[in-house]
Design a protein around this motif. Structure first.
Motif: not given
Length: 356
Positions: A285-289, A331-337, A345-351, A354-356
């Motif tokens: 759905g336009g969300v890259l994780t 991401a900003k150049a593509h209108g995404a956040a 438990d450690g580690g990172l989630e990067l999300v 993209f605008a729909r």
């Protein structure tokens, strides 16, 4: 909060009604005074003269003049009140239309400003009409766009020239090291090549960052799920297990920059990870994780992740600290956040959303 059109409508209507009320009240008062003055001058004073019977109506049935004046003035006030009510509605409608017509150039300026981006700086308002304040504002805005367009074009030429001027000597240096130094000179050859490659990667990252921050020259439909799968296939595993789940999704953007965005996310997830750790990539759905195992990331340091040359941990294969700042710019150049969440438990989630 009322708009300026509403305020102008109320001002126009208020001024019109105020002058109309003053005019009508003044006319009514002057009419009463004039009638009373005429009656006072009538022979016999305020009493009505005796009149003969007219068509069977005796003279006594004719109303006295002061009562007749009061009836006329009362009727006049009723008509005045009705007139003011009609004028109120009419002034609101006319004021709304006139305010809209006067603000039309402002709406045009606003629409142009909203539509403009670094790829459409050639557009101008080009407002026609008499030389007034609004046309002066539009011409000033167009002149500002001219200066901005020249500045952006100059920066783009600088980036292109810098790309050539910086990469060429590094390529010559690398060739000289590989050809001129034999492999049996020990660690000197490997150290020189390592620093040469780091300098090339740093220059390449800075140029990509500058390009992303200056917007997109062209856009087109990009199948993001294909970009993700290609980047995962090209990613260096380095003892990390990587899984991907990607559903079809089209993005209006630059395929090269989008590939760099995904590549940097994966490189960050692999670089800041434990040996034998995992990286999970999903697109829906336009969300890259992108989630990874790795060291704990303090919540108060999340904002530093997207700043240039910021590193939270010392890792193997130390980078330049530009990976996530490039991700944020693309991401900003593509209108995404883009945002980051630490995992319990450690580690990172990067999300990246993209605008729909």
């Amino acid at each position: 909060m009322t708009t300026i059109r509403v305020r102008l409508t109320l001002i126009y209507s208020g001024l019109f009604l105020l002058t109309s009320i003053v005019l009508l009240v003044t006319v009514n008062l002057l009419l009463r005074q004039a009638l009373n003055t005429r009656i006072a001058r009538w022979p016999g004073g305020a009493a009505a003269p005796q009149a003969p019977v007219v068509q069977g109506v005796p003279a006594g049935r004719v109303p006295p003049l002061p009562a007749l004046v009061n009836d006329v003035i009362g009727y006049q006030w009723e008509v005045t009140g009705l007139t003011i009510g009609v004028l109120t509605l009419l002034s609101l409608v006319v004021g709304w239309l006139v305010a809209g017509r006067m603000l039309r150039p402002v709406h045009r300026i606003t629409a142009t400003a909203r539509r403009l981006s670094l790829s459409t700086l050639h557009e101008r308002i080009a407002l026609a009409g008499p030389k007034d304040e609004l046309k002066d504002l539009a011409d000033t805005f167009d002149a500002m766009l001219d200066r901005l367009e020249r500045s952006v074009e100059g920066q783009r030429r600088f980036i292109a020239n810098a790309s050539h001027e910086l990469r060429t000597p590094l390529a010559v240096q690398r060739a000289a090291i590989e050809i001129g130094l034999p492999e049996d000179v020990g660690e000197i050859r490997g150290t020189l090549l390592l620093h040469n490659r780091r300098a090339e990667r740093l220059i390449d990252a800075l140029l990509v960052l500058a390009q992303a921050e200056h917007g997109l020259d062209g856009r087109g439909p990009v199948a993001l799920e294909e970009v993700v799968r290609l980047a995962v296939a090209e990613a260096a595993q380095e003892g990390v297990t990587m899984s991907v789940r990607a559903r079809p999704y089209l993005v209006d953007g630059d395929p090269v920059l989008l590939h760099r965005l995904v590549t940097n996310l994966l490189d960050n997830a692999v670089r800041y990870n434990h040996p034998g750790g995992t990286v999970e990539v999903s697109l829906a759905g336009g969300v890259l994780t992108v989630r990874n195992t790795g060291p704990h990331v303090p919540g108060e340091r999340l904002g530093d992740l997207f700043e240039p040359f910021r590193r939270l941990h010392t890792t193997r294969g130390q980078g330049a600290g530009l990976g996530l700042s490039i991700v944020a710019s693309i991401a900003k150049a593509h209108g995404a956040a883009v945002h980051a969440n630490p995992l319990p438990d450690g580690g990172l989630e990067l999300v990246v959303t993209f605008a729909r």
